[in-house]
Structure formats: C-alpha cells, structure tokens
Design a protein around this motif. Structure first.
Motif, PDB file in Angstrom:
ATOM      1  N   LYS A  46       0.854  -1.189   0.000  1.00 28.78           N
ATOM      2  CA  LYS A  46       0.000   0.000   0.000  1.00 28.78           C
ATOM      3  C   LYS A  46       0.887   1.236   0.000  1.00 28.78           C
ATOM      4  O   LYS A  46       1.806   1.348   0.808  1.00 28.78           O
ATOM      5  N   GLU A  72      -1.130   5.393   2.974  1.00 31.60           N
ATOM      6  CA  GLU A  72       0.068   4.910   3.668  1.00 31.60           C
ATOM      7  C   GLU A  72       1.332   5.501   3.076  1.00 31.60           C
ATOM      8  O   GLU A  72       1.520   5.511   1.868  1.00 31.60           O
ATOM      9  N   TRP A 129      -6.550   7.162  -5.898  1.00 24.06           N
ATOM     10  CA  TRP A 129      -6.976   6.760  -4.557  1.00 24.06           C
ATOM     11  C   TRP A 129      -7.938   5.570  -4.646  1.00 24.06           C
ATOM     12  O   TRP A 129      -8.924   5.594  -5.354  1.00 24.06           O
ATOM     13  N   GLY A 130      -7.618   4.477  -3.937  1.00 21.61           N
ATOM     14  CA  GLY A 130      -8.456   3.295  -3.912  1.00 21.61           C
ATOM     15  C   GLY A 130      -8.226   2.325  -5.069  1.00 21.61           C
ATOM     16  O   GLY A 130      -8.784   1.239  -5.086  1.00 21.61           O
ATOM     17  N   ARG A 173       0.886   5.777  -1.276  1.00 20.60           N
ATOM     18  CA  ARG A 173       0.096   6.940  -1.663  1.00 20.60           C
ATOM     19  C   ARG A 173       0.225   7.185  -3.164  1.00 20.60           C
ATOM     20  O   ARG A 173       1.287   6.947  -3.738  1.00 20.60           O
ATOM     21  N   ASN A 233      -3.574   4.164  -1.226  1.00 24.82           N
ATOM     22  CA  ASN A 233      -4.309   4.750  -0.114  1.00 24.82           C
ATOM     23  C   ASN A 233      -3.391   5.782   0.540  1.00 24.82           C
ATOM     24  O   ASN A 233      -2.482   6.277  -0.092  1.00 24.82           O
ATOM     25  N   THR A 269      -6.439  -0.472  -7.278  1.00 23.66           N
ATOM     26  CA  THR A 269      -5.550  -1.604  -7.005  1.00 23.66           C
ATOM     27  C   THR A 269      -4.972  -2.093  -8.336  1.00 23.66           C
ATOM     28  O   THR A 269      -5.576  -1.899  -9.394  1.00 23.66           O
ATOM     29  N   GLU A 324      -2.137  -1.379  -3.587  1.00 26.59           N
ATOM     30  CA  GLU A 324      -3.347  -0.578  -3.366  1.00 26.59           C
ATOM     31  C   GLU A 324      -2.914   0.842  -3.051  1.00 26.59           C
ATOM     32  O   GLU A 324      -2.004   1.061  -2.246  1.00 26.59           O
TER      33      GLU A 324
END
Length: 163
Positions: free
Chosen positions: A43, A138, A108-109, A45, A136, A111, A134
C-alpha cells in the motif's frame, strides 16, 4: 478423375508446409533463472515511486530480461514491459525496479497487480512473482535495515503510465 489429380497435386505442394507445422519447437535447455528474494510495499500513496525489490540467480549465467505485466481491475492488462539485463547481471543480480505512480487521474483506492518473470538466453523462464498494490494514504516505509545493501541498487524503471 481430374479432381483426384488436382487434390494429389495440392497435397504434394502443401506437404513441406504440413511437415514443418507439425514439428514442435525445441524445448529450452539448461537451468531456468530463480528469483531468490522479492518484496514490494503493498500500500502506498498516489504519486509515490513504488520500489519492487528483487534478487535472482541463474546457474547457467545467461539471464537476459525481466518481463513486467501490470493488471488493473476495470482497465485490464497494460502492455507488457521488457527490461533487458546487462551482461554482468546474467549469473546473479539484486536491486529494485521503480514504478512512477503519477497519473492524470486520482488513483486513490485503485488496485493493481504486477507480475514479474525472468527469461534467460535459452528461453527458460523463472517462476512468476506477483506484487499486489493498493493506493491509499500509507506512507512509504523504509526498507528493513537487516536486508542486504545490494538491494538498494536501482535496476531499471518500469515505463508504464497508469490510467
């Protein structure tokens, strides 16, 4: 009678092509490359540079290229990328690949899955390694300090533009 002669002539003319079409391609010889270590943060950004750490070896010393296939739900498979290895990396290498996650849209979001395989000069392929990602909030985590310093060498950039 004429039809039989025409058919016989056609079969005689096609015979060499039928023979070559029925022979199988020779199987690769030698040993396939082996991916001995792989790691990537799962995960991150959007906008971060994703690092995919990898180490591999080949007893024959003839590793040639890394195939990178990226799949994204709703988009599908991106064009496969090929990273050509330097000759001195044929027996053993370690380091990281980079994937820029800058995009014209908000990731964002989103995958995706990156699949890597290594091919040698004889056509042998390593077992594939899959890396899920993914996007997000982090932050990138520092590489574990107990890992080899050799993995901190850049190998190449995966040249895809995420949609």
């Amino acid at each position: 009678m004429i039809m039989k002669k025409v058919l016989a002539i056609i079969l005689l003319l096609l015979r060499p092509f039928l023979f070559f079409a029925s022979t199988s391609h020779p199987r690769p010889t030698g040993s396939p490359p082996v991916i001995t270590f792989s790691y990537a943060q799962k995960k991150i950004r959007p906008g971060d540079i994703w690092r995919i750490y990898i180490a591999a070896n080949d007893p024959d010393g003839d590793m040639l290229k890394i195939f990178c296939v990226t799949e994204q739900p709703g988009i599908g498979r991106y064009r496969p990328d090929v990273i050509w290895l330097k000759k001195e990396m044929g027996r053993k290498f370690s380091g990281y690949l980079r994937l820029s996650t800058n995009s014209f849209r908000d990731l964002w979001g989103v995958t995706l899955t990156l699949t890597l395989t290594i091919e040698d000069r004889q056509g042998n392929e390593s077992q594939p390694v899959l890396f899920p990602l993914e996007f997000n909030g982090e932050q990138l985590k520092p590489f574990p300090p107990d890992m080899e310093k050799e993995l901190e060498r850049p190998i190449s950039t995966i040249p895809i533009e995420l949609i």
